[in-house]
Motif scaffolding. Structure first.
Motif, PDB file in Angstrom:
ATOM      1  N   ASP A   1      -2.963   4.896  -1.460  1.00 33.18           N
ATOM      2  CA  ASP A   1      -3.716   5.508  -0.361  1.00 33.18           C
ATOM      3  C   ASP A   1      -3.281   6.959  -0.224  1.00 33.18           C
TER       4      ASP A   1
ATOM      5  N   GLU B   1      -7.544   3.983  -1.910  1.00 30.44           N
ATOM      6  CA  GLU B   1      -8.201   4.148  -0.609  1.00 30.44           C
ATOM      7  C   GLU B   1      -8.429   5.617  -0.242  1.00 30.44           C
TER       8      GLU B   1
ATOM      9  N   LYS C   1       0.870  -1.171   0.000  1.00 29.44           N
ATOM     10  CA  LYS C   1       0.000   0.000   0.000  1.00 29.44           C
ATOM     11  C   LYS C   1       0.909   1.223   0.000  1.00 29.44           C
TER      12      LYS C   1
END
Length: 330
Positions: free
Chosen positions: A175, A201, A151
């Motif tokens: 993200d 995200e 991520k």
């Protein structure tokens, strides 16, 4: 039943940089419930962008301590109903709910997974977080890592950086911690290449999600927009995926209900975490057989983990083969 609690300092292995700021440590509140020499543990952490004040949690615990300690041992779902009447912040509610599940399982000599008949086969691997930084340094971290899923944190959209990440042959999610603009989101969701990202995200600040479309190329994932089960129906047109964090929703008990409801609404589901010790991570690990994505790297990012339990080894979830949540203090 006896209730104990203390604040712990979590030291990070390196500076953790996200769109909200830079962090070298976190404060955690460890909650212990004990009965007949068995001890259950739960945890919540101080997150500034959630406006969490652990000192106020301590005061609340002192206020309700006698009510908890005189309570008889009952099923955790019934105990959660009792906790709901105490007007607790979801972070604190989660710590108590998880501690009680851990204690109850140890008293019954059964794991949380056994008590809830949950699957444990073919568990999805966890991602590890690559904090905000120079893109070439982020890519270097990815290339040197023993993990398979990543991520990548960013602050705002840099299209050149996105193209570099998309060129990697890796499982990569993005993200932005709410740092994208509406224009950024439009560009991303209209770009077919963006399908290569596992998910994107929380692109916008809370309640600014109406620019998003779940029927686009982007797998938008709600984090701060998705606090609990009440959020799910309204978010359906905008997000394909949701990030369930135990502290956000109030613990394991509501997370089970949230997963069931999310499945009915055809969401993809992730179990996520914050910067937590193995107390918090072990609680999240027991739900990994129910979800599509896992982000439980919190204990891997700290230098002074004070507990043992389930672990995440280069992304692989290794469940503790012990009663309750399998948590013990070092």
């Amino acid at each position: 039943m006896e209730l104990r609690f203390e604040i712990k300092q979590l030291q990070l292995k390196e500076t953790f940089s996200i769109a909200y700021g830079n962090y070298n440590k976190r404060e955690a509140l460890l909650v212990e419930l004990s009965y007949q020499n068995y001890k259950g543990y739960g945890e919540c952490v101080a997150i500034d962008y959630y406006k969490i004040n652990l000192s106020s949690f301590i005061l609340k615990l002192k206020e309700i301590q006698s009510q908890i300690e005189v309570h008889r041992i009952i099923h955790p779902k019934d105990f959660f109903s009792f906790l709901l009447n105490l007007n607790l912040h979801p972070f604190l509610l989660s710590a108590l709910d998880c501690a009680y599940w851990d204690l109850y399982g140890k008293l019954e000599n059964k794991s949380f997974i056994e008590l809830n008949n949950l699957p444990t086969e073919n568990l999805v691997e966890s991602s590890i977080t690559i904090s905000v930084g120079e893109i070439d340094h982020q890519i270097e971290k990815i290339n040197k890592s023993g993990w398979n899923k990543f991520k990548v944190k960013c602050k705002g959209l840099n299209k050149g950086h996105v193209e570099k990440l998309l060129s990697l042959d890796d499982h990569i999610a993005l993200d932005s911690n709410a740092s994208f603009t509406d224009e950024d989101c439009s560009w991303l969701q209209e770009n077919a290449e963006v399908e290569k990202f596992s998910y994107l995200e929380q692109p916008r600040p809370i309640d600014h999600y109406k620019i998003l479309s779940k029927n686009s190329f982007a797998n938008w994932m709600a984090d701060e927009d998705c606090q609990n089960i009440d959020s799910l129906e309204e978010l359906v047109p905008y997000y394909k995926s949701i990030n369930i964090k135990l502290m956000k929703c109030g613990g394991l008990t509501p997370a089970l209900g949230m997963i069931k409801k999310a499945r009915e609404l055809n969401y993809k589901i992730m179990i996520g975490c914050m910067t937590e010790s193995s107390v918090g991570i072990s609680a999240g690990c027991v739900l990994t057989g129910l979800v599509d994505f896992v982000d439980l790297d919190g204990a891997n990012l700290i230098a002074n983990d004070y507990a043992t339990g389930s672990t995440v080894d280069n992304g692989k979830i290794i469940l503790a083969d012990k009663p309750g949540l399998g948590i013990h203090l070092k």
